[in-house]
Design a protein around this motif. Structure first.
Motif, mmCIF file in Angstrom:
data_model
loop_
_atom_site.group_PDB
_atom_site.id
_atom_site.type_symbol
_atom_site.label_atom_id
_atom_site.label_comp_id
_atom_site.label_asym_id
_atom_site.label_seq_id
_atom_site.Cartn_x
_atom_site.Cartn_y
_atom_site.Cartn_z
ATOM 1 N N HIS A 36 0.897 -1.158 -0.095
ATOM 2 C CA HIS A 36 -0.001 0.056 -0.001
ATOM 3 C C HIS A 36 0.906 1.273 -0.137
ATOM 4 O O HIS A 36 0.491 2.213 0.120
ATOM 5 N N GLU A 37 2.076 1.063 0.020
ATOM 6 C CA GLU A 37 3.149 2.113 0.013
ATOM 7 C C GLU A 37 2.877 3.272 1.136
ATOM 8 O O GLU A 37 2.560 4.482 0.942
ATOM 9 N N SER A 38 2.548 2.627 2.392
ATOM 10 C CA SER A 38 2.457 3.496 3.476
ATOM 11 C C SER A 38 3.081 3.042 4.586
ATOM 12 O O SER A 38 3.593 1.867 4.868
ATOM 13 N N VAL A 39 3.145 4.119 5.580
ATOM 14 C CA VAL A 39 3.964 3.766 6.762
ATOM 15 C C VAL A 39 3.003 3.351 7.802
ATOM 16 O O VAL A 39 1.903 3.664 7.904
ATOM 17 N N THR A 40 3.151 2.046 8.486
ATOM 18 C CA THR A 40 2.229 1.670 9.303
ATOM 19 C C THR A 40 2.669 1.618 10.663
ATOM 20 O O THR A 40 1.906 1.266 11.668
ATOM 21 N N GLY A 41 3.897 2.140 11.209
ATOM 22 C CA GLY A 41 4.518 2.032 12.622
ATOM 23 C C GLY A 41 5.972 2.549 12.438
ATOM 24 O O GLY A 41 6.435 2.954 11.595
ATOM 25 N N MET A 42 6.192 3.031 13.785
ATOM 26 C CA MET A 42 7.295 3.722 14.009
ATOM 27 C C MET A 42 8.079 2.855 15.284
ATOM 28 O O MET A 42 7.492 2.927 16.313
ATOM 29 N N ALA A 43 9.256 2.699 14.809
ATOM 30 C CA ALA A 43 10.139 2.285 16.122
ATOM 31 C C ALA A 43 10.968 3.329 16.750
ATOM 32 O O ALA A 43 11.638 4.280 16.194
ATOM 33 N N LEU A 44 10.625 3.402 18.235
ATOM 34 C CA LEU A 44 11.114 4.526 18.886
ATOM 35 C C LEU A 44 11.991 4.054 19.842
ATOM 36 O O LEU A 44 11.889 2.970 20.634
ATOM 37 N N THR A 45 13.256 4.703 20.183
ATOM 38 C CA THR A 45 14.202 4.463 21.226
ATOM 39 C C THR A 45 14.433 5.932 22.044
ATOM 40 O O THR A 45 13.645 6.684 21.834
ATOM 41 N N GLU A 46 15.352 5.904 22.775
ATOM 42 C CA GLU A 46 15.544 7.007 23.598
ATOM 43 C C GLU A 46 14.330 7.283 24.287
ATOM 44 O O GLU A 46 13.677 8.410 24.454
ATOM 45 N N LEU A 47 13.879 6.364 24.811
ATOM 46 C CA LEU A 47 12.423 6.377 25.469
ATOM 47 C C LEU A 47 12.476 7.220 26.678
ATOM 48 O O LEU A 47 13.372 7.311 27.733
ATOM 49 N N ASN A 48 11.149 7.824 27.167
ATOM 50 C CA ASN A 48 11.193 8.641 28.391
ATOM 51 C C ASN A 48 10.967 7.477 29.391
ATOM 52 O O ASN A 48 9.882 6.607 29.443
ATOM 53 N N GLN A 49 11.742 7.611 30.270
ATOM 54 C CA GLN A 49 11.866 6.389 31.182
ATOM 55 C C GLN A 49 10.818 6.546 32.343
ATOM 56 O O GLN A 49 10.230 5.380 32.885
ATOM 57 N N GLU A 50 10.306 7.877 32.517
ATOM 58 C CA GLU A 50 9.173 7.756 33.391
ATOM 59 C C GLU A 50 7.777 7.108 32.920
ATOM 60 O O GLU A 50 7.079 6.595 33.450
ATOM 61 N N LEU A 51 7.869 7.427 31.578
ATOM 62 C CA LEU A 51 6.454 6.857 30.851
ATOM 63 C C LEU A 51 6.664 5.452 30.930
ATOM 64 O O LEU A 51 5.727 4.751 30.871
ATOM 65 N N PHE A 52 7.752 4.777 30.590
ATOM 66 C CA PHE A 52 7.781 3.278 30.224
ATOM 67 C C PHE A 52 8.433 2.550 31.529
ATOM 68 O O PHE A 52 8.670 1.353 31.229
ATOM 69 N N ARG A 53 8.676 3.197 32.457
ATOM 70 C CA ARG A 53 9.305 2.271 33.737
ATOM 71 C C ARG A 53 8.469 1.357 34.069
ATOM 72 O O ARG A 53 7.175 1.370 34.109
ATOM 73 N N GLY A 54 8.875 0.257 34.158
ATOM 74 C CA GLY A 54 8.248 -1.002 34.633
ATOM 75 C C GLY A 54 7.596 -1.771 33.368
ATOM 76 O O GLY A 54 7.110 -2.861 33.340
ATOM 77 N N GLN A 55 7.727 -1.224 32.122
ATOM 78 C CA GLN A 55 6.977 -1.804 31.021
ATOM 79 C C GLN A 55 7.927 -2.081 30.025
ATOM 80 O O GLN A 55 7.943 -3.213 29.420
ATOM 81 N N ILE A 56 9.096 -1.433 29.798
ATOM 82 C CA ILE A 56 9.894 -1.500 28.890
ATOM 83 C C ILE A 56 11.751 -1.557 29.603
ATOM 84 O O ILE A 56 11.533 -0.753 30.274
ATOM 85 N N GLU A 57 12.290 -2.555 29.302
ATOM 86 C CA GLU A 57 13.619 -2.591 29.924
ATOM 87 C C GLU A 57 14.626 -1.342 29.201
ATOM 88 O O GLU A 57 14.107 -1.081 28.193
ATOM 89 N N PRO A 58 15.212 -0.821 30.109
ATOM 90 C CA PRO A 58 16.172 0.385 29.717
ATOM 91 C C PRO A 58 17.045 -0.129 28.376
ATOM 92 O O PRO A 58 17.522 -1.240 28.289
ATOM 93 N N GLY A 59 17.011 0.789 27.526
ATOM 94 C CA GLY A 59 17.917 0.501 26.223
ATOM 95 C C GLY A 59 17.021 -0.127 25.164
ATOM 96 O O GLY A 59 17.660 -0.436 24.109
ATOM 97 N N LYS A 60 15.799 -0.528 25.583
ATOM 98 C CA LYS A 60 14.930 -1.305 24.632
ATOM 99 C C LYS A 60 14.172 -0.213 23.743
ATOM 100 O O LYS A 60 14.024 0.918 24.524
ATOM 101 N N GLY A 61 13.334 -0.430 22.869
ATOM 102 C CA GLY A 61 12.449 0.508 22.251
ATOM 103 C C GLY A 61 11.171 -0.244 22.080
ATOM 104 O O GLY A 61 10.514 -1.206 22.727
#
Length: 97
Positions: A36-61
């Motif tokens: 479909h020649e479209s963007v379906t998602g974005m991989a994010l890194t350098e995450l806000n640790q407060e937002l993702f604490r307990g959800q995503i390991e540090p260093g992951k995206g």
């Protein structure tokens, strides 16, 4: 914007914020639907640790669905749904990468 399509690679490196102004992360890569020649998602890194604490390991995206994107400019704005992230199974498309 003048209506000229931007290169997908211009998304890489942009900071991502929620509509309410909370920093979420930085775009490292994009997920494409070539049929479909479209963007379906974005991989994010350098995450806000407060937002993702307990959800995503540090260093992951995370991979967020592109349908959450509200605006693309100097930064990318996404729906505030990211701020309500409480449990990993709340939205199956929001997975650690």
């Amino acid at each position: 914007m003048d209506g000229t399509p931007e290169e997908i690679t211009t998304l890489v490196g942009r900071e991502v914020y929620s509509n309410s102004g909370m920093f979420v992360g930085e775009v490292e890569d994009v997920r494409l639907d070539l049929d479909h020649e479209s963007v379906t998602g974005m991989a994010l890194t350098e995450l806000n640790q407060e937002l993702f604490r307990g959800q995503i390991e540090p260093g992951k995206g995370v991979l967020i669905p592109y349908r959450w994107v509200r605006a693309v400019g100097d930064v990318i704005l996404i729906n505030d749904v990211i701020e309500r992230l409480k449990t990993p199974d709340e939205d199956e498309e929001s997975l650690a990468v």
